[in-house]
Design a protein around this motif. Structure first.
Motif, short mmCIF file in Angstrom:
data_model
loop_
_atom_site.label_atom_id
_atom_site.label_comp_id
_atom_site.label_asym_id
_atom_site.label_seq_id
_atom_site.Cartn_x
_atom_site.Cartn_y
_atom_site.Cartn_z
N ALA A 149 -96.27 47.90 94.73
CA ALA A 149 -97.13 49.09 94.83
C ALA A 149 -96.74 49.99 95.98
O ALA A 149 -97.03 51.19 95.96
CB ALA A 149 -98.59 48.65 94.98
N ILE A 150 -96.05 49.44 96.99
CA ILE A 150 -95.69 50.24 98.15
C ILE A 150 -94.75 51.38 97.78
O ILE A 150 -94.69 52.41 98.48
CB ILE A 150 -95.04 49.35 99.25
N ILE A 151 -94.06 51.24 96.66
CA ILE A 151 -93.15 52.32 96.23
C ILE A 151 -93.93 53.58 95.87
O ILE A 151 -93.69 54.65 96.45
CB ILE A 151 -92.26 51.85 95.06
N PRO A 152 -94.91 53.55 94.92
CA PRO A 152 -95.70 54.76 94.67
C PRO A 152 -96.65 55.10 95.81
O PRO A 152 -96.95 56.28 96.05
CB PRO A 152 -96.49 54.41 93.39
N ILE A 153 -97.14 54.09 96.56
CA ILE A 153 -98.04 54.36 97.69
C ILE A 153 -97.32 55.17 98.77
O ILE A 153 -97.89 56.12 99.33
CB ILE A 153 -98.57 53.04 98.28
N SER A 154 -96.07 54.80 99.06
CA SER A 154 -95.32 55.51 100.10
C SER A 154 -95.07 56.96 99.71
O SER A 154 -95.04 57.85 100.58
CB SER A 154 -93.98 54.80 100.37
N GLU A 155 -94.92 57.21 98.42
CA GLU A 155 -94.74 58.59 97.95
C GLU A 155 -96.04 59.38 98.08
O GLU A 155 -96.03 60.54 98.47
CB GLU A 155 -94.27 58.58 96.49
N GLU A 156 -97.17 58.73 97.76
CA GLU A 156 -98.47 59.42 97.83
C GLU A 156 -98.88 59.70 99.27
O GLU A 156 -99.39 60.77 99.58
CB GLU A 156 -99.53 58.58 97.14
N PHE A 157 -98.68 58.73 100.17
CA PHE A 157 -99.11 58.87 101.55
C PHE A 157 -98.00 59.35 102.49
O PHE A 157 -98.26 59.63 103.66
CB PHE A 157 -99.66 57.54 102.08
N GLY A 158 -96.75 59.46 101.99
CA GLY A 158 -95.63 59.88 102.83
C GLY A 158 -95.33 58.90 103.94
O GLY A 158 -95.19 59.28 105.11
N ILE A 159 -95.17 57.63 103.58
CA ILE A 159 -95.00 56.56 104.57
C ILE A 159 -93.52 56.28 104.80
O ILE A 159 -92.74 56.16 103.85
CB ILE A 159 -95.71 55.27 104.09
N THR A 160 -93.12 56.12 106.06
CA THR A 160 -91.74 55.80 106.41
C THR A 160 -91.48 54.30 106.21
O THR A 160 -92.42 53.51 106.12
CB THR A 160 -91.47 56.15 107.88
N PRO A 161 -90.19 53.88 106.17
CA PRO A 161 -89.90 52.44 106.02
C PRO A 161 -90.53 51.57 107.10
O PRO A 161 -91.01 50.48 106.81
CB PRO A 161 -88.36 52.40 106.10
N GLU A 162 -90.54 52.06 108.36
CA GLU A 162 -91.15 51.27 109.42
C GLU A 162 -92.63 51.04 109.16
O GLU A 162 -93.16 49.93 109.35
CB GLU A 162 -90.97 51.95 110.79
N HIS A 163 -93.33 52.10 108.71
CA HIS A 163 -94.76 51.99 108.45
C HIS A 163 -95.03 51.18 107.18
O HIS A 163 -96.07 50.51 107.08
CB HIS A 163 -95.39 53.38 108.34
N GLN A 164 -94.12 51.23 106.23
CA GLN A 164 -94.25 50.36 105.06
C GLN A 164 -94.23 48.90 105.50
O GLN A 164 -95.04 48.09 105.04
CB GLN A 164 -93.10 50.62 104.08
N GLY A 165 -93.30 48.58 106.38
CA GLY A 165 -93.22 47.21 106.88
C GLY A 165 -94.48 46.80 107.61
O GLY A 165 -94.95 45.67 107.49
N MET A 166 -95.10 47.73 108.36
CA MET A 166 -96.33 47.42 109.08
C MET A 166 -97.48 47.16 108.13
O MET A 166 -98.30 46.25 108.37
CB MET A 166 -96.66 48.57 110.04
N ILE A 167 -97.57 47.92 107.06
CA ILE A 167 -98.63 47.71 106.07
C ILE A 167 -98.49 46.35 105.41
O ILE A 167 -99.46 45.59 105.27
CB ILE A 167 -98.62 48.83 105.00
N ILE A 168 -97.27 46.02 105.01
CA ILE A 168 -97.03 44.72 104.39
C ILE A 168 -97.32 43.59 105.38
O ILE A 168 -97.90 42.56 105.03
CB ILE A 168 -95.58 44.63 103.88
N SER A 169 -96.97 43.81 106.63
CA SER A 169 -97.15 42.78 107.65
C SER A 169 -98.61 42.58 108.04
O SER A 169 -98.96 41.53 108.60
CB SER A 169 -96.33 43.11 108.90
N ALA A 170 -99.47 43.56 107.79
CA ALA A 170 -100.88 43.43 108.13
C ALA A 170 -101.49 42.22 107.45
O ALA A 170 -102.32 41.50 108.02
CB ALA A 170 -101.64 44.70 107.75
N PHE A 171 -101.09 41.98 106.22
CA PHE A 171 -101.55 40.80 105.47
C PHE A 171 -101.18 39.53 106.23
O PHE A 171 -102.01 38.64 106.44
CB PHE A 171 -100.90 40.80 104.08
N PHE A 172 -99.94 39.44 106.66
CA PHE A 172 -99.44 38.21 107.27
C PHE A 172 -99.98 38.00 108.68
O PHE A 172 -100.10 36.85 109.12
CB PHE A 172 -97.91 38.21 107.27
#
Length: 407
Positions: free
Chosen positions: A32-55
């Protein structure tokens, strides 16, 4: 006796289904991060932070969850955990910002953190030691089924409606499963069995001896680097297949079913091998798994053909599963049964810091190298080799009695 045997099979089957749903929820963000990053304009670093929030939440609540399941029993704690992570998944469908998404994922992670320790306690409550590895392998195989189904279900729901609806549907299914789990599992009073040869100790002493046991820290370190390998791949491979290899979302989803499908078989096979041939020798299966996984991840990263790359990925996934089931079997067989939940929670809490760090680490490597996935894969291979080095230092355990005295 027959009724008891049937009941424990129903329990492990229900836990298996809950973990399938759990891994659908856990891995949904990777696609889901693929369409989410397009909608919210998220950079790769911030994508990693969102995924890492779970962990991060997953790691922080492991020990608490393990302690609670030892004290309160698996029924109440596990059913509550499934409800919490499912509500967190529903919340993901209603967020309006990247920060809100990270917070919702943290709630999902906090709920799922209880399940590994809770599942181990449920197994010790219902299975004799000679069958624990096989029972745990059935439960662990839910991860592979979740990955396999998730690739198609998640991409299908996103294509059919949206990433928001995908999270909402998965969350509602999980809430229903939590109610069913509570109804099926026996009350705490029916699972309390006196364990012969286990002296009663204070809570303070029990925790202290776990912390002093060198095996605790070696298992945690081993699994820490295993999680960097596993979640480094799971978090970034969807983006790699789509952005670098030019696959469509649906094509990537279908291909991604192959590795976890074989992983399901590998979990069951490894459980049998551990009970039959690797009893007291779990570290050797860990070493074999990490070595073969490192070789085939390297081959995958350098494969030109997409089918061949997925074939290599499948082999690496099979042997990474061997590490996972070996780690949890080592805990169940070599720690006192009244401390299995706490030991699992403590070890997994430390190890999941690797899961937390991995998406951000790979995201940072990609950002620093201009999206050079070759370097990112090299970091993952190096971590697999570290697992081998650590596992070889595991002490020789000639009898469970010796370890319990150490604990």
């Amino acid at each position: 006796m027959f009724a008891k045997i049937q009941r424990r099979h129903v329990i492990i089957g229900m836990l298996f289904l809950c973990w399938v749903i759990g891994f659908l929820d856990k891995t949904a963000i990777n696609i889901a991060i693929i369409p989410i990053s397009e909608e919210f304009g998220i950079t790769p670093e911030h994508q990693g932070m969102i995924i890492s929030a779970f962990f991060l939440a997953y790691s922080m609540t492991q020990l608490i969850g393990g302690y609670l399941v030892d004290r309160l029993g698996s029924r109440r704690v596990l059913s509550s955990a499934v409800a919490v992570w499912s509500l967190g998944t529903v919340a993901c469908g209603f967020v309006g910002s990247a920060f809100g998404l990270a917070a919702a994922r943290a709630v999902t992670g906090a709920g799922e953190a209880v399940f590994p320790a809770g599942g181990s306690v449920a197994i010790t409550e219902n299975f004799e030691k000679s069958k624990m590895a096989r029972a745990k392998s059935v439960l662990q195989s839910g991860a592979s089924v979740g990955f396999a189904l998730g690739s198609v279900i998640i991409t299908g729901l996103i294509a059919w409606h949206s990433w928001r609806m995908m999270f909402i549907v998965l969350g509602i299914v999980g809430v229903v499963m939590s109610i069913a789990l509570y109804c099926i599992m026996p009350p705490r009073s029916e699972t309390l069995v006196a364990k012969s040869g286990e002296a009663k100790v204070s809570e303070k002493q029990r925790i202290k001896t776990l912390l002093k046991n060198t095996l605790t820290w070696k298992i945690a370190s081993c699994y820490f680097f295993t999680n960097i390998v596993f979640w480094g791949l799971q978090s970034w491979l969807p983006s790699y297949w789509v952005k670098v290899k030019g696959m469509s979302m649906m094509e990537m989803g279908v291909y991604s079913m192959i590795p976890p499908t074989m992983g399901f078989i590998s979990f069951l096979t490894c459980g049998w091998l551990l009970d039959r041939f690797f009893h007291q020798k779990e570290k050797y299966l860990i070493c074999i798994g990490a070595t073969v996984a490192a070789i085939f991840i390297y081959l995958m990263a350098n494969a030109e053909s997409i089918p061949l790359a997925f074939a290599y990925l499948t082999v690496s996934n099979v042997f990474l599963n061997a590490i996972s089931i070996s780690v949890f079997t080592t805990i169940m067989k070599h720690f006192p049964s009244n401390s299995v939940g706490t030991a699992t929670g403590l070890i997994n809490s430390l190890a999941q810091l690797g899961s937390f760090a991995s998406p951000m680490l790979i995201g940072w490597v990609l950002a620093a190298t201009g999206q050079n996935y070759g370097i990112a894969f090299s970091v993952i291979v190096a971590c697999a080799l570290v697992v081998v080095a650590i596992a070889m230092t595991f002490p020789a355990i000639h009898a469970k009695k010796n370890t319990e005295q150490a604990v």
